[in-house]
Design an enzyme around this catalytic site. Sequence first.
Site, PDB file in Angstrom:
ATOM      1  N   ASN A  25       0.622  -1.336  -0.033  1.00  0.00           N
ATOM      2  CA  ASN A  25       0.068  -0.184   0.150  1.00  0.00           C
ATOM      3  C   ASN A  25       0.877   1.302   0.059  1.00  0.00           C
ATOM      4  O   ASN A  25       0.628   2.390  -0.537  1.00  0.00           O
ATOM      5  CB  ASN A  25      -0.982  -0.052   1.129  1.00  0.00           C
ATOM      6  N   LEU A 104      -2.976   2.254  17.885  1.00  0.00           N
ATOM      7  CA  LEU A 104      -2.513   3.597  18.338  1.00  0.00           C
ATOM      8  C   LEU A 104      -3.466   4.284  19.731  1.00  0.00           C
ATOM      9  O   LEU A 104      -4.878   3.966  19.632  1.00  0.00           O
ATOM     10  CB  LEU A 104      -2.662   4.751  17.326  1.00  0.00           C
ATOM     11  N   HIS A 120      -8.357  -0.920   5.804  1.00  0.00           N
ATOM     12  CA  HIS A 120      -8.584  -2.487   6.329  1.00  0.00           C
ATOM     13  C   HIS A 120      -9.273  -3.268   5.231  1.00  0.00           C
ATOM     14  O   HIS A 120      -9.985  -2.947   4.632  1.00  0.00           O
ATOM     15  CB  HIS A 120      -9.453  -2.213   7.392  1.00  0.00           C
TER      16      HIS A 120
HETATM   17  C1  GRF Z   1      -3.005  -4.750   4.150  1.00  0.00           C
HETATM   18  O1  GRF Z   1      -4.094  -5.814   3.783  1.00  0.00           O
HETATM   19  C2  GRF Z   1      -3.848  -3.693   4.856  1.00  0.00           C
HETATM   20  O2  GRF Z   1      -5.245  -3.426   4.324  1.00  0.00           O
HETATM   21  C3  GRF Z   1      -3.761  -4.036   6.185  1.00  0.00           C
HETATM   22  O3  GRF Z   1      -2.480  -4.812   6.300  1.00  0.00           O
HETATM   23  C4  GRF Z   1      -2.105  -5.245   4.920  1.00  0.00           C
HETATM   24  C5  GRF Z   1      -0.628  -4.422   4.547  1.00  0.00           C
HETATM   25  O4  GRF Z   1      -0.291  -4.852   3.266  1.00  0.00           O
HETATM   26  N1  GRF Z   1      -3.895  -3.197   7.144  1.00  0.00           N
HETATM   27  P1  GRF Z   1       0.906  -3.808   2.807  1.00  0.00           P
HETATM   28  O5  GRF Z   1       2.137  -4.097   3.837  1.00  0.00           O
HETATM   29  O6  GRF Z   1       0.396  -2.544   2.405  1.00  0.00           O
HETATM   30  O7  GRF Z   1       1.309  -4.871   1.547  1.00  0.00           O
END
Ligand code: GRF
Length: 226
Positions: A25, A104, A120
């Site tokens: 992400n 947090l 999420h």
């Molecule tokens: C993602 O599925 C996000 O929704 C969740 O943790 C995961 C992180 O994946 N909170 P990345 O590290 O961004 O690949």
Amino acid sequence: MTPDPIWGPVSGRRLGVLISGRGSNLQALIDAVADGRLDAVIGVVISNRDDATGLERARRAGIDAICLSHRGWPSRDDYDRALARELQQRGVDVVCLAGFMRVLGPEIIEAFSNRIINIHPSLLPSFPGVDAQRQAFEHGVKVAGVTVHLVTTELDGGPIILQRVVPVLDTDTVDVLSARILAEEHQAYVEALRILLEEPWTIEGRRFVRLANVGGASGVRPPAGN
Ligand code: GRF
């Protein structure tokens, strides 16, 4: 602290991205900033783990990337205060949680009131907490999805900025479903940030309301701390 509204004609707002691992992400945000889809600057990436591959992604992109371990602090509040300090020292306007595996507390949530967002991998309020994709798969839902929301002290419970629906197919495994959800996450996170930074919005109760959808922003003041 009562900051000016985060949305508006200000260009190049500074993001601080918190991660714990893979950082896909984060990569989506880096790419969106680089190709101009997102008018922002990633001011810092902070991981609570030094082996997070996301730190490498950040450094490759020339972004200040540091590890601030959660271990060894007298209390959770002390860690949160230290995190907030690192972000504030770098002039961060908005904190983006991107796979940050720490809850947090009020110390940092109040320091960045209505300015911390999380992604999420489920349609909240269904399946909060860890392993949301597996929870959804094993429950047998026919639609899964993604939620981007403001962070409050309620776990995975803050006002929802946007949600995207992802179908669950009979042929799916958890891994196949998770990959489909992740691809949607990468789009949704960029879109949610664009809304947060560029569109007028307000909070009504627990609802995130896009003012353009209810007759425009004229005469409506954002809430304190927005
Ligand atoms: C993602 O599925 C996000 O929704 C969740 O943790 C995961 C992180 O994946 N909170 P990345 O590290 O961004 O690949």
